[in-house]
Design an enzyme around this catalytic site. Structure first.
Site, PDB file in Angstrom:
ATOM      1  N   CYS A  68     139.230 -42.054 -94.200  1.00  0.00           N
ATOM      2  CA  CYS A  68     139.906 -40.845 -94.660  1.00  0.00           C
ATOM      3  C   CYS A  68     141.116 -41.186 -95.531  1.00  0.00           C
ATOM      4  O   CYS A  68     140.944 -41.562 -96.687  1.00  0.00           O
ATOM      5  CB  CYS A  68     140.249 -39.956 -93.467  1.00  0.00           C
ATOM      6  SG  CYS A  68     140.386 -38.217 -93.940  1.00  0.00           S
ATOM      7  N   HIS A  98     135.478 -39.241 -90.525  1.00  0.00           N
ATOM      8  CA  HIS A  98     135.925 -40.048 -89.385  1.00  0.00           C
ATOM      9  C   HIS A  98     134.722 -40.489 -88.541  1.00  0.00           C
ATOM     10  O   HIS A  98     134.393 -39.828 -87.553  1.00  0.00           O
ATOM     11  CB  HIS A  98     136.885 -39.232 -88.511  1.00  0.00           C
ATOM     12  CG  HIS A  98     138.206 -38.971 -89.153  1.00  0.00           C
ATOM     13  ND1 HIS A  98     139.267 -39.826 -89.034  1.00  0.00           N
ATOM     14  CD2 HIS A  98     138.626 -37.962 -89.954  1.00  0.00           C
ATOM     15  CE1 HIS A  98     140.301 -39.355 -89.724  1.00  0.00           C
ATOM     16  NE2 HIS A  98     139.926 -38.227 -90.287  1.00  0.00           N
ATOM     17  N   GLU A 143     134.562 -42.720 -86.452  1.00  0.00           N
ATOM     18  CA  GLU A 143     134.940 -43.149 -85.089  1.00  0.00           C
ATOM     19  C   GLU A 143     134.667 -42.070 -84.045  1.00  0.00           C
ATOM     20  O   GLU A 143     134.443 -42.364 -82.883  1.00  0.00           O
ATOM     21  CB  GLU A 143     136.411 -43.580 -85.047  1.00  0.00           C
ATOM     22  CG  GLU A 143     137.468 -42.484 -85.228  1.00  0.00           C
ATOM     23  CD  GLU A 143     137.842 -42.225 -86.689  1.00  0.00           C
ATOM     24  OE1 GLU A 143     136.997 -42.481 -87.577  1.00  0.00           O
ATOM     25  OE2 GLU A 143     138.966 -41.754 -86.929  1.00  0.00           O
TER      26      GLU A 143
END
Ligand code: GLN
Length: 537
Positions: A380, A513, A515
């Site tokens: 990001c 994102h 993650e």
């Protein structure tokens, strides 16, 4: 019909209510049941979206774009059940809904009160948006006895009364401290905490005792006696060596068995603990190590990058290596120190972020990774910084920047529609467009022959976003002829989603994102690939 399990905490905070709830969810799911996990947060913010990571750790984003408490991340990672907007509520949200309703006269002139209006709204949340779940596990944030959590405790008391004991279960998690000086385990704080809960009308059915050491039978009996809980429902949870051991440990302590027994139902199948055993073994026994530098503003705060830290460890599990995280505060990172600090790392990661502070240090680190062919992963804000670095140093656009940080820069990063077709900023549009964030799942299509296409093994992906600014797509051909490829684009080709470098072993920036979607039992391919590249560096 859904059964409701309420999880409260006592004595101190941070005992691991989230991890306990998530482990229980995994065990019940693995025994054949459908589970949902929810969190009620007693603070007055409407959601954690506007909170600084210094205050509350990471903001976790769901598929449907809710900015939620980081415990929902634990839930997803352990249970592999995707959370929704309807799974997290705060006192702020409850009050704002109620006040909106009051202002539009929907209470028909009544006095609006905590009981029944606030408690009714909480009960509505607990049972809302449920379809065919067998169990709904609801965690109440904070500690029993806090002023803020009182309406929630009252609401779950009423709720259990409404649906009956056969469909509701109370679990209370407390601390059982060990006093070194007298070599004793102390049950008194637990007794007091349960007493407090009972004074609010709730008798726990199961008490989970967090302890440094195994609790001897005599102390268990004491807890059982004073807390009015059957001895088999006094469950201990001794500190685990890695969090991935938690489901194994709770299974050994028979938490899931006691829950099913309480509801008088049988497991449909045995809980599968093999994958947790495998990854616990990998995490504890991997000899090979890789050092990954994370350069960000909040690195000194334990939970600020929770999902990211986890995803990197998942990448390590996939590659059977131990991932050492070298956290570097970007504010203190001077250009001249970059080489010294980063020369021994195998990979550099710049996470998401907001605001100008620390950006020049990040850009210097990216420059070092690009020129020295060190695996680099920009997430990001990290991707946006990589685009700025490339524009300044490779394309020679000296004033390249992001309009988030500098209104006078040449915006290689800016708000959507902020540019004209030559990539120049359109004056005056900033104000009107300074709008909403792109939140939640968005699709991207991946370029043939790109590294990301190979990593995902797919041409279409969906990832979670949380940002306002975008890469200026009008500069695409200029970037590409110089070696930075826009290898992932939004389906309408308007928004660059992924960048990668042609002449570099592993240099990827993503606008989303990843993650948030990584799981210990199913590591995200980008993190697996990044750690693999770092391992072979
Ligand atoms: N501040 C940047 C934006 O809003 C990046 C946000 C982030 O990294 N999550 O676009």
């Amino acid at each position: 019909m859904a059964r409701y399990i309420f999880v409260t905490g006592g004595v101190v905070s941070s005992l691991g209510k989230g991890l306990s709830s998530a482990s229980l969810a995994y065990l019940l799911k693995s025994q054949g049941y459908r589970v949902r996990l929810r969190k009620m947060d007693p603070y007055l913010n409407v959601d954690p979206g506007t909170m600084s990571p210094f205050q509350h750790g990471e903001v976790f984003v769901t598929d449907d774009g809710a900015e939620t408490d980081l415990d929902l991340g634990h839930y997803e990672r352990f249970s592999n059940i995707s959370a929704k907007k309807t799974d997290n509520i705060t006192t702020g949200k409850i009050y704002s809904d109620i006040i909106k309703k009051e202002r539009t006269g929907k209470y028909l002139g009544k006095t609006v009160q905590v009981i029944p209006h606030v408690t009714d709204r909480i009960k509505e949340f607990i049972k809302g948006d449920i379809t065919n779940e067998d169990f709904v596990i609801c965690e109440i944030g904070g500690t029993v006895g806090d002023i803020e959590s009182l309406p929630f405790v009252e609401a779950i008391r009423q709720f259990a009364n409404d649906v009956g004991k056969k469909r509701s279960l109370f679990i209370h998690l407390t601390l059982v401290p060990f006093l070194k000086s007298s070599d004793e385990i102390k049950t008194k704080p637990t007794q007091h905490s349960v007493k407090e809960l009972r004074s609010l009308g709730i008798q726990p059915d199961i008490v989970i005792c967090r302890s440094q050491k195994s609790i001897p039978i005599d102390q268990r009996k004491k807890i059982s006696l004073f807390c009015n809980v059957p001895i088999d429902n006094v469950i201990e949870t001794v500190d685990v060596r890695t969090i991935y051991e938690a489901p194994i440990s709770f299974h050994k302590e028979k938490l899931n068995r006691q829950v099913l027994k309480y509801f008088n139902i049988r497991p449909k199948k045995n809980a599968n603990l093999t994958p947790w055993k495998k990854i616990t073994d990998t995490v504890l026994n991997s000899k090979k190590q890789v050092n990954i530098a994370i350069i960000g503003k909040y690195v000194n705060l334990k939970d600020a990058y929770k999902s990211l830290d986890e995803a990197l460890i998942h990448g390590g599990i996939f590659n059977k290596v131990k991932v050492n995280l070298l956290r570097i505060e970007s504010d203190n990172l001077k250009k001249q120190d970059v080489k010294k600090l980063l020369k021994n790392v195998s990979g550099i990661l710049i996470p998401g972020g907001f605001g100008k502070r620390g950006t020049e240090g990040k850009i210097a680190a990216i420059n070092f990774a690009r020129r020295n062919k060190i695996p680099f992963f920009g997430i990001c804000f990290g991707m946006q910084m990589a685009v700025i670095e490339f524009a300044r140093n490779k394309l020679n656009i000296k004033h390249a920047g992001s309009s988030e940080l500098d209104k006078k820069c040449f915006p290689v990063i800016g708000l959507m529609n902020e540019w004209d077709k030559d990539g120049k900023i359109i004056k005056g549009t900033n104000k009107e467009l300074g709008g909403t964030m792109r939140l939640g799942l968005y699709e991207a299509k991946l370029r043939h022959n790109s590294l990301v296409k190979k990593i995902y093994n797919s041409t279409n992906i969906k990832e979670r976003h949380r940002h306002r600014y975008e890469v200026n797509k009008h500069l695409q051909s200029k970037f590409e002829t110089n070696g930075m490829i826009f290898s992932g684009m939004s389906p309408n080709n308007n928004l660059p989603e992924i960048i990668e470098l042609k002449n570099h072993p592993w240099f990827i920036g993503v606008q989303f994102h990843p993650e948030f979607k990584s799981r210990p039992l199913n590591p995200h391919p980008l993190f697996s690939s990044f750690i693999k590249a770092a391992k072979s560096k």
